[in-house]
Design a protein around this motif. Structure first.
Motif, PDB file in Angstrom:
ATOM      1  N   ALA A  46       1.913 -10.654  26.026  1.00  0.00           N
ATOM      2  CA  ALA A  46       0.935 -10.742  25.042  1.00  0.00           C
ATOM      3  C   ALA A  46       0.587  -9.305  24.805  1.00  0.00           C
ATOM      4  O   ALA A  46      -0.190  -8.900  23.566  1.00  0.00           O
ATOM      5  N   GLY A  47       0.438  -8.448  25.941  1.00  0.00           N
ATOM      6  CA  GLY A  47       0.000  -7.082  25.767  1.00  0.00           C
ATOM      7  C   GLY A  47       1.001  -6.423  24.599  1.00  0.00           C
ATOM      8  O   GLY A  47       0.284  -5.433  23.923  1.00  0.00           O
ATOM      9  N   ASN A  48       2.342  -6.513  24.814  1.00  0.00           N
ATOM     10  CA  ASN A  48       3.011  -5.774  23.909  1.00  0.00           C
ATOM     11  C   ASN A  48       2.965  -6.211  22.633  1.00  0.00           C
ATOM     12  O   ASN A  48       3.444  -5.620  21.708  1.00  0.00           O
ATOM     13  N   SER A  49       2.643  -7.555  22.304  1.00  0.00           N
ATOM     14  CA  SER A  49       2.363  -7.977  21.125  1.00  0.00           C
ATOM     15  C   SER A  49       1.469  -7.258  20.266  1.00  0.00           C
ATOM     16  O   SER A  49       1.404  -6.946  18.986  1.00  0.00           O
ATOM     17  N   ASN A  50       0.438  -6.761  20.969  1.00  0.00           N
ATOM     18  CA  ASN A  50      -0.456  -5.851  20.577  1.00  0.00           C
ATOM     19  C   ASN A  50       0.228  -4.669  20.276  1.00  0.00           C
ATOM     20  O   ASN A  50      -0.336  -3.969  19.008  1.00  0.00           O
ATOM     21  N   VAL A  51       1.103  -3.986  20.802  1.00  0.00           N
ATOM     22  CA  VAL A  51       1.925  -2.562  20.754  1.00  0.00           C
ATOM     23  C   VAL A  51       2.542  -2.973  19.381  1.00  0.00           C
ATOM     24  O   VAL A  51       2.550  -2.133  18.303  1.00  0.00           O
ATOM     25  N   VAL A  52       3.213  -4.119  19.110  1.00  0.00           N
ATOM     26  CA  VAL A  52       3.847  -4.309  17.938  1.00  0.00           C
ATOM     27  C   VAL A  52       3.096  -4.359  16.762  1.00  0.00           C
ATOM     28  O   VAL A  52       3.318  -3.844  15.728  1.00  0.00           O
ATOM     29  N   ARG A  53       1.997  -5.268  16.791  1.00  0.00           N
ATOM     30  CA  ARG A  53       1.202  -5.361  15.756  1.00  0.00           C
ATOM     31  C   ARG A  53       0.376  -4.022  15.357  1.00  0.00           C
ATOM     32  O   ARG A  53       0.376  -3.820  14.052  1.00  0.00           O
ATOM     33  N   ALA A  54       0.068  -2.999  16.230  1.00  0.00           N
ATOM     34  CA  ALA A  54      -0.612  -1.922  16.112  1.00  0.00           C
ATOM     35  C   ALA A  54       0.609  -0.970  15.203  1.00  0.00           C
ATOM     36  O   ALA A  54       0.273  -0.237  14.287  1.00  0.00           O
ATOM     37  N   LYS A  55       1.841  -0.815  15.813  1.00  0.00           N
ATOM     38  CA  LYS A  55       2.779  -0.074  15.162  1.00  0.00           C
ATOM     39  C   LYS A  55       3.121  -0.595  13.421  1.00  0.00           C
ATOM     40  O   LYS A  55       3.220   0.201  12.596  1.00  0.00           O
ATOM     41  N   LEU A  56       3.174  -1.924  13.354  1.00  0.00           N
ATOM     42  CA  LEU A  56       3.323  -2.375  11.967  1.00  0.00           C
ATOM     43  C   LEU A  56       2.102  -2.032  11.072  1.00  0.00           C
ATOM     44  O   LEU A  56       2.418  -1.969   9.829  1.00  0.00           O
ATOM     45  N   LYS A  57       0.878  -2.084  11.544  1.00  0.00           N
ATOM     46  CA  LYS A  57      -0.144  -1.581  10.928  1.00  0.00           C
ATOM     47  C   LYS A  57      -0.056  -0.381  10.373  1.00  0.00           C
ATOM     48  O   LYS A  57      -0.431   0.113   9.299  1.00  0.00           O
ATOM     49  N   THR A  58       0.262   0.541  11.392  1.00  0.00           N
ATOM     50  CA  THR A  58       0.292   1.984  11.161  1.00  0.00           C
ATOM     51  C   THR A  58       1.299   2.241  10.235  1.00  0.00           C
ATOM     52  O   THR A  58       1.154   2.926   9.205  1.00  0.00           O
ATOM     53  N   MET A  59       2.550   1.773  10.090  1.00  0.00           N
ATOM     54  CA  MET A  59       3.575   1.982   9.416  1.00  0.00           C
ATOM     55  C   MET A  59       2.916   1.346   7.928  1.00  0.00           C
ATOM     56  O   MET A  59       3.239   2.066   6.822  1.00  0.00           O
ATOM     57  N   ASN A  60       2.463   0.228   7.701  1.00  0.00           N
ATOM     58  CA  ASN A  60       1.902  -0.351   6.403  1.00  0.00           C
ATOM     59  C   ASN A  60       0.823   0.803   6.012  1.00  0.00           C
ATOM     60  O   ASN A  60       0.864   1.115   4.732  1.00  0.00           O
ATOM     61  N   ASP A  61      -0.087   1.198   6.859  1.00  0.00           N
ATOM     62  CA  ASP A  61      -1.202   2.329   6.408  1.00  0.00           C
ATOM     63  C   ASP A  61      -0.458   3.404   5.935  1.00  0.00           C
ATOM     64  O   ASP A  61      -1.086   4.298   5.002  1.00  0.00           O
ATOM     65  N   LEU A  62       0.900   3.749   6.417  1.00  0.00           N
ATOM     66  CA  LEU A  62       1.467   5.139   6.038  1.00  0.00           C
ATOM     67  C   LEU A  62       2.300   4.955   4.833  1.00  0.00           C
ATOM     68  O   LEU A  62       3.024   5.803   4.194  1.00  0.00           O
ATOM     69  N   GLY A  63       2.398   3.638   4.466  1.00  0.00           N
ATOM     70  CA  GLY A  63       3.274   3.476   3.199  1.00  0.00           C
ATOM     71  C   GLY A  63       4.879   3.315   3.645  1.00  0.00           C
ATOM     72  O   GLY A  63       5.736   3.629   2.696  1.00  0.00           O
ATOM     73  N   LEU A  64       5.033   3.296   4.990  1.00  0.00           N
ATOM     74  CA  LEU A  64       6.591   3.226   5.210  1.00  0.00           C
ATOM     75  C   LEU A  64       7.174   1.794   5.097  1.00  0.00           C
ATOM     76  O   LEU A  64       6.569   0.812   5.891  1.00  0.00           O
ATOM     77  N   ASP A  65       8.014   1.546   4.224  1.00  0.00           N
ATOM     78  CA  ASP A  65       8.668   0.280   3.757  1.00  0.00           C
ATOM     79  C   ASP A  65       9.914   0.228   4.694  1.00  0.00           C
ATOM     80  O   ASP A  65      11.015   0.374   4.148  1.00  0.00           O
ATOM     81  N   GLN A  66       9.736   0.062   5.997  1.00  0.00           N
ATOM     82  CA  GLN A  66      11.067  -0.101   6.955  1.00  0.00           C
ATOM     83  C   GLN A  66      10.666  -0.976   8.050  1.00  0.00           C
ATOM     84  O   GLN A  66       9.600  -1.653   8.041  1.00  0.00           O
ATOM     85  N   LYS A  67      11.791  -1.448   8.501  1.00  0.00           N
ATOM     86  CA  LYS A  67      11.564  -2.345   9.746  1.00  0.00           C
ATOM     87  C   LYS A  67      11.922  -1.759  11.027  1.00  0.00           C
ATOM     88  O   LYS A  67      12.390  -0.551  11.294  1.00  0.00           O
TER      89      LYS A  67
END
Length: 122
Positions: A46-67
């Motif tokens: 559960a805690g690591n899902s927060n890590v993944v969601r935070a990184k996905l949000k940051t990538m979106n905020d930066l406009g990074l279109d990668q996986k």
């Protein structure tokens, strides 16, 4: 035994592996897990899902279109590897594995983790 349980058991065969889980990113719920890493794997999932969601949000905020492929967290005596699944069927899931830093070969573990993760299907 289900295909997911088989995948978890295969992950636990990686040298140094002490715990493994297949986790839903949005809910943090472990769909399958096993092992004894010395802590509650479901809480870690559960805690690591927060890590993944935070990184996905940051990538979106930066406009990074990668996986995201992998996220690695190193502790004094453990490696925590997160492998985000990116196929159409497994989108929204990640594999979480805990490795004993004293007995695991990190490069080999990552190679095996990627191979196993690529075969996971629901």
């Amino acid at each position: 035994m289900s295909q997911l349980d088989n995948s978890i058991q295969e992950l636990l065969q990686i040298e140094g592996a002490t715990g493994a889980a297949l986790v839903d990113i949005s809910s943090g719920m472990a769909l399958a897990s096993s092992g004894n890493p010395g802590f509650d794997l479901t809480v870690a999932a559960a805690g690591n899902s927060n890590v993944v969601r935070a990184k996905l949000k940051t990538m979106n905020d930066l406009g990074l279109d990668q996986k995201i492929e992998d996220i690695m967290i190193t502790l004094g005596n453990q490696y925590h590897l997160i492998n985000v699944l990116n196929t159409t069927e497994t989108s929204g899931l990640f594999v979480y594995i805990v490795l004993d830093r004293n007995t695991a070969n990190l490069a080999l573990a990552r190679h095996k983790l990627n191979a196993i993760s690529s075969r996971i299907s629901l």
